[in-house]
Design a protein around this motif. Structure first.
Motif, PDB file in Angstrom:
ATOM      1  N   ASP A  87      32.038  31.222 -30.232  1.00 37.30           N
ATOM      2  CA  ASP A  87      31.040  30.276 -29.745  1.00 37.30           C
ATOM      3  C   ASP A  87      30.223  30.912 -28.627  1.00 37.30           C
ATOM      4  O   ASP A  87      30.736  31.728 -27.857  1.00 37.30           O
ATOM      5  N   LYS A 129      21.603  26.638 -24.062  1.00 42.74           N
ATOM      6  CA  LYS A 129      21.056  25.517 -23.287  1.00 42.74           C
ATOM      7  C   LYS A 129      22.137  24.538 -22.876  1.00 42.74           C
ATOM      8  O   LYS A 129      21.984  23.321 -22.983  1.00 42.74           O
ATOM      9  N   GLY A 130      23.268  25.066 -22.408  1.00 43.47           N
ATOM     10  CA  GLY A 130      24.357  24.237 -21.917  1.00 43.47           C
ATOM     11  C   GLY A 130      25.261  23.655 -22.987  1.00 43.47           C
ATOM     12  O   GLY A 130      26.204  22.944 -22.672  1.00 43.47           O
ATOM     13  N   LYS A 131      24.979  23.930 -24.246  1.00 44.05           N
ATOM     14  CA  LYS A 131      25.817  23.436 -25.339  1.00 44.05           C
ATOM     15  C   LYS A 131      26.442  24.603 -26.078  1.00 44.05           C
ATOM     16  O   LYS A 131      25.889  25.690 -26.135  1.00 44.05           O
ATOM     17  N   LYS A 132      27.608  24.376 -26.652  1.00 49.30           N
ATOM     18  CA  LYS A 132      28.296  25.397 -27.440  1.00 49.30           C
ATOM     19  C   LYS A 132      27.722  25.454 -28.845  1.00 49.30           C
ATOM     20  O   LYS A 132      27.490  24.419 -29.469  1.00 49.30           O
ATOM     21  N   LYS A 133      27.461  26.670 -29.319  1.00 49.20           N
ATOM     22  CA  LYS A 133      27.019  26.862 -30.695  1.00 49.20           C
ATOM     23  C   LYS A 133      27.967  27.846 -31.360  1.00 49.20           C
ATOM     24  O   LYS A 133      28.204  28.934 -30.850  1.00 49.20           O
ATOM     25  N   ASP A 138      27.052  29.856 -25.537  1.00 49.49           N
ATOM     26  CA  ASP A 138      26.361  28.770 -24.847  1.00 49.49           C
ATOM     27  C   ASP A 138      24.872  28.878 -25.109  1.00 49.49           C
ATOM     28  O   ASP A 138      24.258  29.924 -24.894  1.00 49.49           O
TER      29      ASP A 138
END
Length: 64
Positions: free
Chosen positions: A18, A22-26, A20
């Motif tokens: 994973d 923009k502050g989200k996990k992808k 980060d």
């Protein structure tokens, strides 16, 4: 002459990775598994942005 006496088989199983964004996990890699026998060549194929380089970096221990 090539000898298979002291060879190593490369196995990898259930690799997830994973990042980060923009502050989200992808999730870039999702449950990737495979193996390469001694004397074989591994081809990693896929579309641009499919995670090929990320997989190679992970297998070479170049990820954080």
């Amino acid at each position: 002459m090539f000898s298979h006496d002291n060879t190593v088989r490369l196995d990898f199983k259930d690799i997830c990775f994973d990042v980060d964004v923009k502050g989200k996990k992808k999730r870039i890699l999702n449950n990737i598994s495979g193996y390469v026998n001694p004397g074989e060549i591994l081809y990693i194929m896929g579309p641009s942005g499919g995670g090929k380089t990320t997989l190679l970096d992970f297998l070479c221990n170049r990820t954080k």
